[in-house]
Design an enzyme around this catalytic site. Structure first.
Site, PDB file in Angstrom:
ATOM      1  N   HIS A  95       3.595   8.019 -11.009  1.00  0.00           N
ATOM      2  CA  HIS A  95       4.007   7.632  -9.582  1.00  0.00           C
ATOM      3  C   HIS A  95       4.950   8.559  -9.125  1.00  0.00           C
ATOM      4  O   HIS A  95       5.590   9.542  -9.773  1.00  0.00           O
ATOM      5  CB  HIS A  95       5.215   6.491  -9.786  1.00  0.00           C
ATOM      6  N   GLU A 165      -1.211   7.401  -2.960  1.00  0.00           N
ATOM      7  CA  GLU A 165       0.016   7.128  -2.375  1.00  0.00           C
ATOM      8  C   GLU A 165       0.410   8.407  -1.707  1.00  0.00           C
ATOM      9  O   GLU A 165       1.017   9.066  -2.527  1.00  0.00           O
ATOM     10  CB  GLU A 165       1.086   6.442  -3.343  1.00  0.00           C
ATOM     11  N   GLY A 171       8.343   4.572   0.978  1.00  0.00           N
ATOM     12  CA  GLY A 171       9.610   4.600   1.440  1.00  0.00           C
ATOM     13  C   GLY A 171       9.748   4.950   2.828  1.00  0.00           C
ATOM     14  O   GLY A 171      10.878   4.771   3.415  1.00  0.00           O
TER      15      GLY A 171
HETATM   16  P1  PGA Z   1       7.146   1.428  -0.467  1.00  0.00           P
HETATM   17  O1  PGA Z   1       6.796   2.268  -1.906  1.00  0.00           O
HETATM   18  O2  PGA Z   1       5.991   0.236  -0.434  1.00  0.00           O
HETATM   19  O3  PGA Z   1       8.440   0.696  -0.678  1.00  0.00           O
HETATM   20  O4  PGA Z   1       6.749   2.550   0.598  1.00  0.00           O
HETATM   21  C1  PGA Z   1       5.403   2.224  -2.305  1.00  0.00           C
HETATM   22  C2  PGA Z   1       5.327   2.924  -3.728  1.00  0.00           C
HETATM   23  O5  PGA Z   1       6.181   3.603  -4.264  1.00  0.00           O
HETATM   24  O6  PGA Z   1       4.476   2.355  -4.711  1.00  0.00           O
END
Ligand code: PGA
Length: 250
Positions: A95, A165, A171
């Site tokens: 991640h 991602e 975020g």
């Molecule tokens: P978020 O995070 O949905 O809060 O933008 C996504 C993630 O880190 O997987």
């Protein structure tokens, strides 16, 4: 096909009482949306108790990170074997928030291989930090895939899920557009086919970053993805309910 919704609670909520409440809501919405498979990925300290309290079949569980070694002197770490023993089926690997703490592609390679050898399903997270017009982000993504999957044999490939991602959307207020995700999904698949041949087409690709009830259905319909990895909106009962409601009839 069922969509996969990976609910990454990250380091939330603060207490087990609140975790149980969030879990209750998650169970309810899972019953509401038969076309969505939800994977609950709570903080590790809550995992076993949530798992053992659960009698249903609709939810699966995951861990947010695990160590590649099965045991040993690794203070503060959790092994894949322990995660499996606590009830995890999935493990999130690489991640962006772990990469920001120093995890590198070679770590993800070891962890993906370890997950498969201990019968966990790895969700390998990839995504560039920034994007410029030169397109070097494509090399970043390709490299993350190539190294992260370097020890995966073609026979095990269907057990791997890729979560794209873009770090700039995690975020953030705004997600990537489904149109751009569609292009990225094609690029990821093309890279997988280069590595594995036709079998590369079978890998599930998820999108993550700023997904909520306002944009989830559009992403699932037009982003060429098999599901979503969700942070904030999965750890907030109201936002989670709105999100699942928005995709339950797709
Ligand atoms: P978020 O995070 O949905 O809060 O933008 C996504 C993630 O880190 O997987």
């Amino acid at each position: 096909m069922k969509s996969l919704l990976v609910a990454n609670w990250k380091m939330n909520p603060p207490t087990f009482v609140e975790a149980k409440k969030l879990f209750e809501v998650t169970k309810k919405v899972a019953d509401l949306a038969k076309n969505v498979s939800i994977v609950v990925v709570p903080p590790t300290i809550f995992l076993r108790e949530l798992r053992t309290s659960y009698r249903g079949k609709r939810l699966a569980f995951g861990i947010q990170n695990a160590h590649a070694e099965p045991k040993g002197s690794f203070t503060g770490e959790t092994s894949m074997v322990q995660a499996k023993n606590a009830g995890a089926t999935y493990v999130i690997i690489g991640h962006a928030e772990r990469r920001a703490m120093g995890e590198i592609n070679d770590d993800t390679r070891k962890k993906v291989a370890a997950a498969l050898s201990f019968s966990l399903l790895p969700i390998l997270c990839i995504g560039e930090t920034t994007r410029t017009h030169e397109g070097e982000y494509l090399d970043v993504v390709k490299n993350q895939l190539k190294i992260g999957l370097a020890d995966v044999l073609v026979a095990k490939l269907p057990r791997v899920t890729i979560a794209y991602e873009p770090v700039w959307a995690i975020g953030a207020d705004v997600a990537m557009s489904p149109h751009d995700m569609h292009g990225m999904a094609i690029f990821i698949r093309k890279t997988l086919v280069e590595l594995y041949g036709e079998k590369g087409m079978t890998v599930k690709i998820l999108y993550g970053g700023a997904i909520d009830g306002t944009n989830a259905s559009d992403m699932l319909m037009h982003g060429d993805v098999a599901g979503l990895l969700v942070g904030r909106a999965s750890a907030d009962p109201e936002k989670l309910t709105a999100l699942v409601r928005s995709i339950k009839n797709l």
